[in-house]
Motif scaffolding. Sequence first.
Motif, mmCIF file in Angstrom:
data_model
loop_
_atom_site.group_PDB
_atom_site.id
_atom_site.type_symbol
_atom_site.label_atom_id
_atom_site.label_comp_id
_atom_site.label_asym_id
_atom_site.label_seq_id
_atom_site.Cartn_x
_atom_site.Cartn_y
_atom_site.Cartn_z
ATOM 1 N N PRO A 3 -43.646 23.859 69.347
ATOM 2 C CA PRO A 3 -44.496 22.675 69.293
ATOM 3 C C PRO A 3 -45.501 22.786 68.160
ATOM 4 N N ARG A 88 -52.059 7.157 67.958
ATOM 5 C CA ARG A 88 -50.608 7.166 68.152
ATOM 6 C C ARG A 88 -49.896 7.090 66.806
ATOM 7 N N GLY A 91 -47.960 12.168 65.645
ATOM 8 C CA GLY A 91 -47.299 13.386 66.104
ATOM 9 C C GLY A 91 -47.981 14.079 67.270
ATOM 10 N N ASN A 94 -45.608 14.038 70.336
ATOM 11 C CA ASN A 94 -44.507 14.986 70.146
ATOM 12 C C ASN A 94 -44.977 16.408 70.407
ATOM 13 N N ALA A 98 -43.785 18.790 73.628
ATOM 14 C CA ALA A 98 -43.135 20.075 73.320
ATOM 15 C C ALA A 98 -43.928 21.246 73.906
ATOM 16 N N GLU A 121 -37.917 8.235 72.319
ATOM 17 C CA GLU A 121 -37.700 9.103 71.164
ATOM 18 C C GLU A 121 -38.636 10.305 71.178
ATOM 19 N N VAL A 122 -39.840 10.148 71.704
ATOM 20 C CA VAL A 122 -40.777 11.273 71.811
ATOM 21 C C VAL A 122 -40.180 12.350 72.719
ATOM 22 N N TYR A 123 -39.671 11.933 73.852
ATOM 23 C CA TYR A 123 -39.102 12.877 74.811
ATOM 24 C C TYR A 123 -37.779 13.458 74.313
ATOM 25 N N ARG A 125 -36.994 14.141 71.266
ATOM 26 C CA ARG A 125 -37.303 15.181 70.276
ATOM 27 C C ARG A 125 -37.609 16.511 70.944
ATOM 28 N N ALA A 126 -38.085 16.466 72.174
ATOM 29 C CA ALA A 126 -38.395 17.692 72.923
ATOM 30 C C ALA A 126 -37.204 18.159 73.750
#
Length: 143
Positions: A3, A88, A91, A94, A98, A121-123, A125-126
């Motif tokens: 992260p 917002r 990052g 994100n 993470a 999309e945020v979730y 990426r993790a």
Amino acid sequence: MKPSLPQGYEISSSPDRLDRALIHRWLSTDAYWAVGRPRELQEAAIEGSLNFGVYETATGSQVGYARVVTDRATFAWLCDVYVAPELRGRGLGNGLVAAVRDEVAALGVYRIMLATADAHEVYARAGFAPLEEPGKWMVLGRA
């Protein structure tokens, strides 16, 4: 996947750093899933959860929040993820998601769930993905 946050921000899971009044204001007035949530209910939720705050390093001001309901062994539910509207797109979400993923995984938890109507999309990426077999899951309670 390590992260990372933009420079000038940090994440802490210390409950002593939480700005509880701010968290309540954010969630009860601006989060579609928690609008109208009473302060007492939010306090109980915080007390029963593993909490994460995002803070400006220079001022210590809280700018983000996430909460995890977990048995700290097999299962966790990520909820109440929130980043201040004016920050917002930088990052912070994100990095927060993470960091939560990594700290919960370090406990040995092997399943982290969440429900969201937005920010998929945020979730993703993790590492979060839609349920492979949603027909197996059931729920009891309010929608």
